[in-house]
Design an enzyme around this catalytic site. Structure first.
Site, mmCIF file in Angstrom:
data_model
loop_
_atom_site.group_PDB
_atom_site.id
_atom_site.type_symbol
_atom_site.label_atom_id
_atom_site.label_comp_id
_atom_site.label_asym_id
_atom_site.label_seq_id
_atom_site.Cartn_x
_atom_site.Cartn_y
_atom_site.Cartn_z
ATOM 1 N N THR A 190 -5.234 8.316 -2.703
ATOM 2 C CA THR A 190 -4.833 8.516 -1.304
ATOM 3 C C THR A 190 -3.602 9.425 -1.227
ATOM 4 O O THR A 190 -3.479 10.264 -0.331
ATOM 5 C CB THR A 190 -4.537 7.153 -0.653
ATOM 6 O OG1 THR A 190 -5.726 6.369 -0.744
ATOM 7 C CG2 THR A 190 -4.162 7.289 0.809
ATOM 8 N N GLU B 290 0.834 -1.214 0.000
ATOM 9 C CA GLU B 290 0.000 0.000 0.000
ATOM 10 C C GLU B 290 0.861 1.253 0.000
ATOM 11 O O GLU B 290 0.548 2.233 -0.671
ATOM 12 C CB GLU B 290 -0.835 0.024 1.286
ATOM 13 C CG GLU B 290 -2.220 -0.519 1.130
ATOM 14 C CD GLU B 290 -3.238 0.577 0.938
ATOM 15 O OE1 GLU B 290 -3.383 1.042 -0.209
ATOM 16 O OE2 GLU B 290 -3.891 0.938 1.913
HETATM 17 N N1 HSE Z 1 -5.791 6.449 6.933
HETATM 18 C C1 HSE Z 1 -5.621 6.605 5.505
HETATM 19 C C2 HSE Z 1 -5.728 8.077 5.182
HETATM 20 C C3 HSE Z 1 -6.672 5.833 4.791
HETATM 21 O O1 HSE Z 1 -6.642 8.713 5.674
HETATM 22 O O2 HSE Z 1 -4.901 8.578 4.417
HETATM 23 C C4 HSE Z 1 -6.656 5.943 3.309
HETATM 24 O O3 HSE Z 1 -7.750 5.175 2.797
#
Ligand code: HSE
Length: 312
Positions: free
Chosen positions: A184, A132
């Site tokens: 993201t 990821e």
């Molecule tokens: N915790 C991560 C963010 C999740 O908020 O960037 C991304 O899906």
């Protein structure tokens, strides 16, 4: 050891308000489904990617989270395991429901099965989180941890990695997915580097209240504290209509509403006995009023990655 396995790994919602990079929730649907065949040699190969947004998914194994995670699993086992993968995307890429995380989770679990299933959940989560990080630009465990173990997950510590799984209370989850892609990486670029003390205190209070609510199985309390003062306000401007959609969900009776992960999806929770239509319609209308087309889906918390079939 099996020569072929099919693994399904669910979509997830990360953060759930104040639990940035800490809370993750596995969804009953959608899911990514990966078929993996053991091959001779150490090479990873992707023969086909189908499903939602398949055209945007890299087929180069060095860029795809499923094969990167599978490679890490082989490495952790000290094995030169090669495999050929077929990926069926059920989770829309860039939609906020942990799409790359679901592929990473499925890839890690599938490879572990092909090589004898010796890795622990924590090791699988590490492998998937490594993958990821290659696409998100930063390591975060919330999506992959919940996609692998299912239910509600608290990433209590990252070094060493310690995740606590809690069975969430029954609920219906309404997700509004706008026709908008927000990687993201982009959602993380706009985050503040420093956090004001008051905001940190507010988030700790709410996240703690949510954890207590989970223990009590109190959905109202859980939804009420699903509020974030740190990441969500910094990201809201990236999603046209975000504040309105969230407000519409709450106005229509949702117990809580928040950005799903880094967005752009917005989700709301309601009592499992309630009809979701009112909240669903209100969220869709608010997005449309802001000039953003959206799709809605109704789901619920679900289990983690599972082996759907295997051939020896
Ligand atoms: N915790 C991560 C963010 C999740 O908020 O960037 C991304 O899906």
């Amino acid at each position: 050891m099996p020569s072929r396995v099919v693994v399904s790994a669910p979509a997830t919602i990360a953060n759930l308000g104040p639990g940035f990079d800490v809370f993750g929730l596995a969804l009953a649907e959608p899911a990514d489904v990966i078929e993996a065949h053991a091959t001779a040699g150490a090479e990873m190969k992707i023969s086909e990617v189908t499903g939602v947004g398949a055209g945007k998914i890299p087929k180069d194994p060095s860029e795809n989270t499923a094969t990167i995670a599978a490679g890490k699993v082989a490495e952790a086992l000290g094995r030169e395991g090669g495999a050929e993968f077929t990926i069926k995307k059920g989770v829309k890429p860039g939609g906020g429901l942990g799409s790359s995380g679901a592929s990473a989770a499925a890839g890690a679990v599938a490879m572990n099965e092909l090589l004898g299933g010796k890795l622990t959940d924590s090791q699988l989560i590490e492998a998937a989180a490594f993958a990821e990080a290659q696409v998100a630009g930063a390591t975060h465990y919330d999506n992959v941890a919940s996609s692998i173990v299912g239910g509600f997950v608290i990433v209590a510590s990252t070094d060493p990695l310690e995740c606590i799984k809690v069975e969430p209370p029954k609920m219906k989850i309404i997700v509004a997915q706008p026709e908008l892609e927000l990687p993201t990486r982009e959602g993380r670029r706009v985050l503040p580097r420093k956090v004001e003390l008051e905001k940190a205190v507010a988030n700790v209070g709410r996240a703690s209240a949510m954890a207590a609510a989970l223990k009590e199985g109190d959905l109202k309390w859980f939804g009420r504290y699903m509020l974030d003062s740190i990441a969500e306000p910094a990201r809201a401007h990236l999603i046209k209509g975000f504040d309105e959609v969230k407000g519409a969900a709450l106005g229509a009776g949702a117990l809580g509403a928040a950005m799903a992960g880094a967005g752009p999806s917005v989700f709301a929770i309601i009592d499992p006995k309630e009809n979701p239509k009112k909240v669903e319609d209100a969220m869709r209308a608010a997005f449309e009023e802001a000039g953003t087309k959206c799709e809605t889906l109704v789901t619920s918390p679900g289990p983690g990655a599972k082996v759907v079939s295997r051939e020896d």
